[in-house]
Design an enzyme around this catalytic site. Structure first.
Site, PDB file in Angstrom:
ATOM      1  CE  LYS A  81      27.909  -1.536   2.588  1.00  0.00           C
ATOM      2  NZ  LYS A  81      29.243  -1.708   2.003  1.00  0.00           N
TER       3      LYS A  81
ATOM      4  CE  LYS B 256      22.052  -8.062  -3.217  1.00  0.00           C
ATOM      5  NZ  LYS B 256      23.434  -8.483  -3.272  1.00  0.00           N
TER       6      LYS B 256
ATOM      7  CE  LYS C 230      25.350  -8.131   7.182  1.00  0.00           C
ATOM      8  NZ  LYS C 230      26.421  -8.342   6.245  1.00  0.00           N
TER       9      LYS C 230
HETATM   10  P1  ADP Z   1      27.176  -4.803   3.804  1.00  0.00           P
HETATM   11  O1  ADP Z   1      26.487  -6.020   4.365  1.00  0.00           O
HETATM   12  O2  ADP Z   1      27.217  -3.700   4.778  1.00  0.00           O
HETATM   13  O3  ADP Z   1      26.623  -4.385   2.476  1.00  0.00           O
HETATM   14  P2  ADP Z   1      29.222  -6.100   2.308  1.00  0.00           P
HETATM   15  O4  ADP Z   1      28.235  -7.186   1.997  1.00  0.00           O
HETATM   16  O5  ADP Z   1      29.629  -5.208   1.193  1.00  0.00           O
HETATM   17  O6  ADP Z   1      28.683  -5.241   3.549  1.00  0.00           O
HETATM   18  O7  ADP Z   1      30.498  -6.798   2.962  1.00  0.00           O
HETATM   19  C1  ADP Z   1      31.831  -6.606   2.576  1.00  0.00           C
HETATM   20  C2  ADP Z   1      32.696  -7.510   3.466  1.00  0.00           C
HETATM   21  O8  ADP Z   1      32.546  -7.159   4.854  1.00  0.00           O
HETATM   22  C3  ADP Z   1      32.338  -8.989   3.381  1.00  0.00           C
HETATM   23  O9  ADP Z   1      33.539  -9.787   3.436  1.00  0.00           O
HETATM   24  C4  ADP Z   1      31.477  -9.220   4.587  1.00  0.00           C
HETATM   25  O10 ADP Z   1      31.514 -10.556   5.032  1.00  0.00           O
HETATM   26  C5  ADP Z   1      32.087  -8.272   5.615  1.00  0.00           C
HETATM   27  N1  ADP Z   1      31.039  -7.806   6.572  1.00  0.00           N
HETATM   28  C6  ADP Z   1      30.026  -6.955   6.324  1.00  0.00           C
HETATM   29  N2  ADP Z   1      29.244  -6.753   7.430  1.00  0.00           N
HETATM   30  C7  ADP Z   1      29.798  -7.515   8.406  1.00  0.00           C
HETATM   31  C8  ADP Z   1      29.479  -7.746   9.807  1.00  0.00           C
HETATM   32  N3  ADP Z   1      28.461  -7.139  10.390  1.00  0.00           N
HETATM   33  N4  ADP Z   1      30.275  -8.580  10.494  1.00  0.00           N
HETATM   34  C9  ADP Z   1      31.332  -9.177   9.916  1.00  0.00           C
HETATM   35  N5  ADP Z   1      31.695  -9.009   8.633  1.00  0.00           N
HETATM   36  C10 ADP Z   1      30.950  -8.196   7.865  1.00  0.00           C
END
Ligand code: ADP
Ligand code: TRP
Length: 327
Positions: free
Chosen positions: A197, A111, A194
């Protein structure tokens, strides 16, 4: 019964990665453990969102959690900022954490690199706030994705250190909980690692059939296999991962055979994936709309969650005060 707690930051709508990687396991866990789930709105302050976005986004995720199948009578759902007790524990835990060890957390380093003009103290102490979220309920398990491993390590360190300093066995060390053997990673459809967002490659639970189909049909592929039984390149493996999560075993095997005998047609495969994803998402989307239109109900659910969470956190904080030496 073992306690379980987990949360998601409300930064945008839930996507298939959040669903298959996290929320679906929350839904499965709620019948087997003493669960509480929350919306980590304080955690989202590190990027300074606008007040109207804060107000709206917690509601949005609440409706989405419910639509995914979380049952608040079984597993209370609360909004982090409704439980001020967390902050007192956050303060105590911060007193025992050292600058060097927080600076070494990978998510902090990442970050800090991505937003060099906004390396605020909240970002540095993000893992202690997360530890407070967990330890305030003295949770045994935390269902989270692989990316949270280091934050969980900090939470365990906070627990151990508190117990050690005061010579008590008060906080259990919370364990990461992965529902399936292999932590499930939902891939991107753009060939990237992956779905996320910040990657901008998400299929959202709010997307309608047309949007989902369009996103799937645009998925990156290659020119097809030339030798029977060849290993699958990453972009193709990604498509098969989607089949594994959304389609039946039979469908998966059918297309796997087509791959192996080189008769696969990616267009057909994508159509099948799109149809199966639509079938998964459509009922969730309908329930999202239903819940979103009933804000009084959302308020009641959040108020109930806050009440349960505050009682649990207050009991912990009261004992912590006593252990530390406050009256
Ligand atoms: P993003 O990466 O889209 O910002 P977050 O970091 O807010 O999503 O993730 C919230 C939850 O969802 C976490 O527990 C994270 O491990 C899970 N998660 C997010 N993206 C994935 C993915 N592509 N595959 C599996 N789990 C995910
Ligand atoms: N850090 C988590 C994420 O980015 C969200 C979170 C905050 C959390 N507090 C938590 C998850 C406590 C589990 C338990 O996804």
């Amino acid at each position: 019964m073992d306690k379980v707690v987990s949360g998601i930051r409300p930064t945008g709508n839930l996507h298939l990665g959040n669903y298959f990687g996290a929320v679906k396991s929350f839904v499965q866990m709620q019948t087997q453990y003493d669960c509480m789930f929350f919306i980590a709105d304080w955690h989202s302050l590190t990027t300074h969102p606008k007040p109207e976005d804060i107000r709206q986004s917690a509601r949005t995720i609440l409706a989405e959690y419910l639509a995914c199948g979380l049952e608040p009578e079984r597993a209370p759902i609360y909004i982090q900022s409704d439980v001020p007790e967390t902050l007192e524990l956050y303060l105590y835990l911060n007193m025992n954490m050292y600058l060097g060890e927080l600076e070494r957390v990978t998510t902090f380093k990442e970050k800090a690199r991505k937003q060099p003009d906004n390396v605020n103290a909240g970002l540095l102490t993000y893992p202690t706030l997360m530890a407070a979220d967990i330890l305030q309920h003295r949770a045994a398990y935390v269902p989270v994705g692989k990316d949270q491993e280091q934050n969980m390590e900090v939470a365990r360190k906070c627990a151990r250190r508190f117990n050690h300093i005061y010579g008590v066995e008060f906080f259990p060390e919370p364990q990461n909980f992965y529902f399936s053997e292999k932590a499930l990673k939902v891939p991107g459809l753009d060939g990237s690692g992956k779905m996320g967002k910040s990657e901008g490659n998400c299929i959202y639970l709010r997307d309608d059939d047309k949007t989902i189909t369009k996103k799937v049909m645009r998925a990156v592929t290659d020119s097809g296999p030339t030798e029977p039984n060849s290993p699958k390149p990453e972009v193709i493996e990604n498509l098969f991962t989607f089949m594994r999560i959304a389609s039946t075993d039979e469908t998966y095997r059918y297309f796997d055979e087509k791959w192996n005998d080189c008769s696969i047609r990616y267009g057909d495969m994508k159509k099948q994936i799109a149809a199966d994803l639509c079938a998964t998402v459509a009922p969730i989307r309908e329930r999202i709309l239903e819940y979103s239109s009933d804000s009084a109900r959302l308020d009641r659910i959040a108020a109930h969650g806050a009440e349960v969470a505050r009682a649990s956190a207050a009991a912990t904080v009261q004992e912590v005060r006593h252990i530390i030496g406050f009256k």
